[in-house]
Design an enzyme around this catalytic site. Sequence first.
Site, PDB file in Angstrom:
ATOM      1  N   SER A 118       0.852  -1.228  -0.075  1.00  0.00           N
ATOM      2  CA  SER A 118      -0.017   0.019   0.151  1.00  0.00           C
ATOM      3  C   SER A 118       0.792   1.199  -0.025  1.00  0.00           C
ATOM      4  O   SER A 118       1.556   1.274  -0.785  1.00  0.00           O
ATOM      5  CB  SER A 118      -1.102  -0.107   1.267  1.00  0.00           C
ATOM      6  OG  SER A 118      -2.114   0.738   1.240  1.00  0.00           O
ATOM      7  N   LEU A 119       0.865   2.276   1.071  1.00  0.00           N
ATOM      8  CA  LEU A 119       1.733   3.270   1.170  1.00  0.00           C
ATOM      9  C   LEU A 119       3.217   2.906   0.927  1.00  0.00           C
ATOM     10  O   LEU A 119       4.008   3.720   0.508  1.00  0.00           O
ATOM     11  CB  LEU A 119       1.441   4.122   2.241  1.00  0.00           C
ATOM     12  CG  LEU A 119       2.328   5.212   2.856  1.00  0.00           C
ATOM     13  CD1 LEU A 119       2.369   6.247   1.799  1.00  0.00           C
ATOM     14  CD2 LEU A 119       2.161   5.851   4.174  1.00  0.00           C
ATOM     15  N   PHE A 161     -10.637   2.907   8.317  1.00  0.00           N
ATOM     16  CA  PHE A 161      -9.696   2.524   7.175  1.00  0.00           C
ATOM     17  C   PHE A 161      -9.297   1.010   7.171  1.00  0.00           C
ATOM     18  O   PHE A 161      -9.171   0.504   6.110  1.00  0.00           O
ATOM     19  CB  PHE A 161      -8.748   3.424   7.277  1.00  0.00           C
ATOM     20  CG  PHE A 161      -7.756   3.799   5.885  1.00  0.00           C
ATOM     21  CD1 PHE A 161      -8.191   4.558   4.827  1.00  0.00           C
ATOM     22  CD2 PHE A 161      -6.546   3.078   5.909  1.00  0.00           C
ATOM     23  CE1 PHE A 161      -7.600   4.794   3.935  1.00  0.00           C
ATOM     24  CE2 PHE A 161      -5.799   3.161   4.759  1.00  0.00           C
ATOM     25  CZ  PHE A 161      -6.372   4.043   3.822  1.00  0.00           C
ATOM     26  N   ASP A 216      -9.965  -6.035  -3.733  1.00  0.00           N
ATOM     27  CA  ASP A 216      -9.433  -4.816  -3.009  1.00  0.00           C
ATOM     28  C   ASP A 216     -10.295  -3.644  -3.544  1.00  0.00           C
ATOM     29  O   ASP A 216     -10.426  -3.243  -4.384  1.00  0.00           O
ATOM     30  CB  ASP A 216      -8.174  -4.728  -3.723  1.00  0.00           C
ATOM     31  CG  ASP A 216      -7.151  -3.523  -2.828  1.00  0.00           C
ATOM     32  OD1 ASP A 216      -7.833  -2.745  -2.179  1.00  0.00           O
ATOM     33  OD2 ASP A 216      -5.911  -3.728  -2.755  1.00  0.00           O
ATOM     34  N   HIS A 234      -7.376  -6.047   0.200  1.00  0.00           N
ATOM     35  CA  HIS A 234      -5.961  -4.981   0.258  1.00  0.00           C
ATOM     36  C   HIS A 234      -4.849  -5.876   1.066  1.00  0.00           C
ATOM     37  O   HIS A 234      -3.998  -5.103   1.195  1.00  0.00           O
ATOM     38  CB  HIS A 234      -6.621  -3.865   0.887  1.00  0.00           C
ATOM     39  CG  HIS A 234      -5.609  -2.704   0.658  1.00  0.00           C
ATOM     40  ND1 HIS A 234      -5.140  -2.399  -0.467  1.00  0.00           N
ATOM     41  CD2 HIS A 234      -4.804  -1.815   1.617  1.00  0.00           C
ATOM     42  CE1 HIS A 234      -4.323  -1.361  -0.369  1.00  0.00           C
ATOM     43  NE2 HIS A 234      -4.111  -1.188   0.945  1.00  0.00           N
TER      44      HIS A 234
END
Length: 256
Positions: free
Chosen positions: A82-83, A143, A207, A235
């Site tokens: 992800s990030l 989140f 996702d 995800h």
Amino acid sequence: MNDIWWQTYGEGNCHLVLLHGWGLNAEVWHCIREELGSHFTLHLVDLPGYGRSSGFGAMTLEEMTAQVAKNAPDQAIWLGWSLGGLVASQMALTHPERVQALVTVASSPCFSAREGWPGIKPEILGGFQQQLSDDFQRTVERFLALQTLGTETARQDARTLKSVVLAQPMPDVEVLNGGLEILKTVDLREALKNVNMPFLRLYGYLDGLVPRKMVPLLDTLWPHSTSQIMAKAAHAPFISHPAAFCQALMTLKSSL
């Protein structure tokens, strides 16, 4: 400047740096650490401002990458979720000689939806930024719930992610805001055309944050990279499908 938290684990002859996603920390890799540690020397990192790497404020992607690079081995496979995928990608762009292979997991070179580009609506990311200052804990929990939505083990996976967050000090609002700013503004689509190390992209079919519609677009844009979509994952494929996830990394290692 403070040091970031960094732990090595395992005794494999190949170094593997693991970078977590927004709001989390290196404990997120706990469920695959044993398996991977018998094949790799793992470098488990809390990104600056997250988990045990406290004392950092909001950073740009370039600043965050430079901070991580200071502690990193001379040569390693860099894997970012992800990030963390943006940090690993930035490392491949700024220090290509130190990146044996690049692996991005449920990540996008441009998380924000743009014209002709699937992603998270910028107003949703902006909304998260607004809510952070109102109800910090709840926003992070929402989140996390989004990340596992749709998988057969969604509840359990969300609990796993929540326990990872709660196991360590919570990041400051400023740091979380800075991370969302990176997700909202960074676009590495063009830059990553130029990387020439092995490049593996792993995705979850379900996702909701990184839509699978982007996969064929990136296959075309980056013909030098390889993509794999994990059918029942969302995800966090390494939590819902640890065996298949580890297998993809072993296959990559044997091809180097």
